[in-house]
Design a protein around this motif. Structure first.
Motif, PDB file in Angstrom:
ATOM      1  N   GLU A   1       0.829  -1.207   0.000  1.00  0.00           N
ATOM      2  CA  GLU A   1       0.000   0.000   0.000  1.00  0.00           C
ATOM      3  C   GLU A   1       0.868   1.263   0.000  1.00  0.00           C
ATOM      4  OE1 GLU A   1      -3.667   1.832   2.718  1.00  0.00           O
ATOM      5  OE2 GLU A   1      -2.636  -0.015   3.337  1.00  0.00           O
ATOM      6  N   ALA A   2       1.935   1.248   0.784  1.00  0.00           N
ATOM      7  CA  ALA A   2       2.829   2.407   0.875  1.00  0.00           C
ATOM      8  C   ALA A   2       3.594   2.629  -0.430  1.00  0.00           C
ATOM      9  CB  ALA A   2       3.808   2.217   2.030  1.00  0.00           C
ATOM     10  N   ALA A   3       4.034   1.540  -1.048  1.00  0.00           N
ATOM     11  CA  ALA A   3       4.762   1.658  -2.314  1.00  0.00           C
ATOM     12  C   ALA A   3       3.868   2.260  -3.399  1.00  0.00           C
ATOM     13  CB  ALA A   3       5.272   0.283  -2.748  1.00  0.00           C
ATOM     14  N   GLU A   4       2.612   1.823  -3.453  1.00  0.00           N
ATOM     15  CA  GLU A   4       1.674   2.378  -4.428  1.00  0.00           C
ATOM     16  C   GLU A   4       1.346   3.837  -4.112  1.00  0.00           C
ATOM     17  OE1 GLU A   4       0.549   1.033  -7.301  1.00  0.00           O
ATOM     18  OE2 GLU A   4       2.093  -0.455  -6.798  1.00  0.00           O
ATOM     19  N   PHE A   5       1.317   4.185  -2.839  1.00  0.00           N
ATOM     20  CA  PHE A   5       1.065   5.553  -2.396  1.00  0.00           C
ATOM     21  C   PHE A   5       2.096   6.511  -2.993  1.00  0.00           C
ATOM     22  CE2 PHE A   5       1.306   9.000   0.759  1.00  0.00           C
ATOM     23  CZ  PHE A   5      -0.038   9.286   0.970  1.00  0.00           C
ATOM     24  N   VAL A   6       3.357   6.057  -2.979  1.00  0.00           N
ATOM     25  CA  VAL A   6       4.439   6.876  -3.544  1.00  0.00           C
ATOM     26  C   VAL A   6       4.329   6.937  -5.069  1.00  0.00           C
ATOM     27  CG1 VAL A   6       6.934   7.083  -3.828  1.00  0.00           C
ATOM     28  CG2 VAL A   6       5.990   6.397  -1.612  1.00  0.00           C
ATOM     29  N   LYS A   7       4.126   5.797  -5.696  1.00  0.00           N
ATOM     30  CA  LYS A   7       4.079   5.732  -7.158  1.00  0.00           C
ATOM     31  C   LYS A   7       2.917   6.547  -7.740  1.00  0.00           C
ATOM     32  CE  LYS A   7       6.323   1.224  -7.776  1.00  0.00           C
ATOM     33  NZ  LYS A   7       6.158  -0.155  -8.283  1.00  0.00           N
ATOM     34  N   GLN A   8       1.837   6.633  -6.988  1.00  0.00           N
ATOM     35  CA  GLN A   8       0.656   7.356  -7.471  1.00  0.00           C
ATOM     36  C   GLN A   8       0.710   8.855  -7.160  1.00  0.00           C
ATOM     37  OE1 GLN A   8      -2.606   5.227  -5.646  1.00  0.00           O
ATOM     38  NE2 GLN A   8      -2.133   3.331  -6.748  1.00  0.00           N
ATOM     39  N   GLY A   9       1.850   9.301  -6.620  1.00  0.00           N
ATOM     40  CA  GLY A   9       2.021  10.722  -6.352  1.00  0.00           C
ATOM     41  C   GLY A   9       1.204  11.262  -5.197  1.00  0.00           C
ATOM     42  N   LYS A  10       0.807  10.393  -4.283  1.00  0.00           N
ATOM     43  CA  LYS A  10      -0.026  10.808  -3.150  1.00  0.00           C
ATOM     44  C   LYS A  10       0.799  11.320  -1.972  1.00  0.00           C
ATOM     45  CE  LYS A  10      -3.793   7.592  -4.226  1.00  0.00           C
ATOM     46  NZ  LYS A  10      -4.585   6.440  -3.719  1.00  0.00           N
ATOM     47  N   TRP A  11       2.112  11.095  -1.989  1.00  0.00           N
ATOM     48  CA  TRP A  11       2.949  11.495  -0.857  1.00  0.00           C
ATOM     49  C   TRP A  11       3.290  12.982  -0.969  1.00  0.00           C
ATOM     50  CZ3 TRP A  11       8.710   9.881   0.097  1.00  0.00           C
ATOM     51  CH2 TRP A  11       9.056  10.214   1.416  1.00  0.00           C
ATOM     52  N   GLN A  12       2.501  13.778  -0.287  1.00  0.00           N
ATOM     53  CA  GLN A  12       2.656  15.232  -0.357  1.00  0.00           C
ATOM     54  C   GLN A  12       3.310  15.816   0.892  1.00  0.00           C
ATOM     55  OE1 GLN A  12       1.909  16.815  -3.251  1.00  0.00           O
ATOM     56  NE2 GLN A  12       1.451  14.748  -4.005  1.00  0.00           N
TER      57      GLN A  12
END
Length: 329
Positions: free
Chosen positions: A122-133
């Protein structure tokens, strides 16, 4: 005429080279597409040996068609895809691939436990999808593994290897098995419990039991309700041990916190399966033993068993211990 061997998937030539020197060998041309049923039946009619995968149902139809069959070498530890009783009655040896994949499968099982608890996918996809702001204290916060309680259902060799890994994380180890394991208890401090006690006490419930009539849908709605709401369920054994609808309901109702699955009731699982819509599921495509080294070793063991049987010798890993070889003329 030389004995004929059919292999149900394309495998490396290095594995079958020694077989080709002594026998006629044919194999299905694809690595990732199962052999069609009608072709498998036609090949069984000609074959003295079959090297099979878990995806093939080696049932009475196949075994009856194989009038010359002497051995089924199944490329897996499990053999629920093979009608062993019929094979034994027809004096066909059934072999599997235990031991060589124990540590590899235990590695994957514990990796799945960690990935689920720490929300790695879930965390890896969070980064890849540009959600880490920005950063926040509880951003994708998961659960600790160390010093927690692991409950292992099915303490075979893989279960023992998982327990060994758990001991490195200073986990309390509970287990449920058909028989007690004094050696594991002594070496790792594992504690034998009833099934009900295990599912009620464990923070991580790891299913490693074989698929039998008794274990089919062992993990059902009532079982999931007895688990801690913070519990994480891991299945690296066989898909049908779990009632997937019950698991979906347990996850959506908050009965448990998450699940990591390497196996499913029907494989490959459909992309629109309800479980795959849940963020607290880590789903893998049945890769428990999938390393280069281990898959090579498994296939080599299959080849060695076939060669032994066709040469009138005892195979290395025989499933049907009451198998009686055909008397050669």
């Amino acid at each position: 005429m030389r004995p004929y061997i059919f292999i149900t998937r394309r495998i490396p030539e290095t594995i079958i080279q020694s077989l080709k020197e002594k026998f006629d060998v044919n194999m299905w041309k694809y690595e990732d597409i199962p052999v069609p049923r009608e072709i498998l039946i036609a090949e069984a009619k000609k074959a003295d040996a079959l090297l099979t995968m878990l995806t093939e149902s080696i049932d009475e139809t196949i075994l009856t068609a194989g009038r010359n069959l002497k051995v089924i070498a199944n490329n897996a530890v499990g053999y629920d895809n093979v009608d062993v009783a019929t094979a034994t009655r027809k004096k066909i040896a059934v072999c599997n691939t235990p031991d060589v994949l124990t540590d590899t499968t235990a590695d994957l099982t514990f990796a799945l436990l960690m990935a689920t608890s720490r929300r790695v996918v879930e965390a890896a996809e969070f980064v890849k999808q540009g959600k880490w702001q920005s950063w926040s204290p509880f951003l994708l916060a998961g659960q600790d593994v160390h010093h927690k309680t692991i409950g292992i259902v099915g303490m075979g060799k893989i279960g023992e290897a998982v327990a060994k890994r758990a001991s490195g994380f200073e986990m309390q180890i509970l287990y449920h098995n058909r028989t007690k394991k004094p050696k594991v208890e002594q070496q790792l401090g594992a504690v034998y419990t009833t099934f009900d006690e295990l599912i009620e006490k464990a923070d991580f419930i790891v299913c490693l039991t074989p698929l039998t009539s008794e274990t089919r849908h062992l993990f059902n709605r009532s079982v999931f309700k007895k688990m801690k709401p913070t519990a994480i369920f891991i299945n690296a054994s066989r898909g049908p041990v779990v009632d997937e609808q019950a698991l979906f309901e347990a996850l959506t109702a908050g009965d448990i916190a998450g699940a990591g699955l390497d196996v499913f009731e029907k494989e490959p699982i459909s992309a629109d399966h309800p479980l795959l819509r849940l963020p607290n599921i880590v789903a893998l495509p049945h890769i428990g033993s999938a390393t280069q080294e281990t898959r090579q070793a498994m296939l080599q063991l299959c080849a060695d068993n076939i060669e032994a049987i066709l040469e009138g010798k005892q195979p290395k890993t025989l499933v049907n211990k009451d198998w009686i070889p055909l008397v050669r003329a």
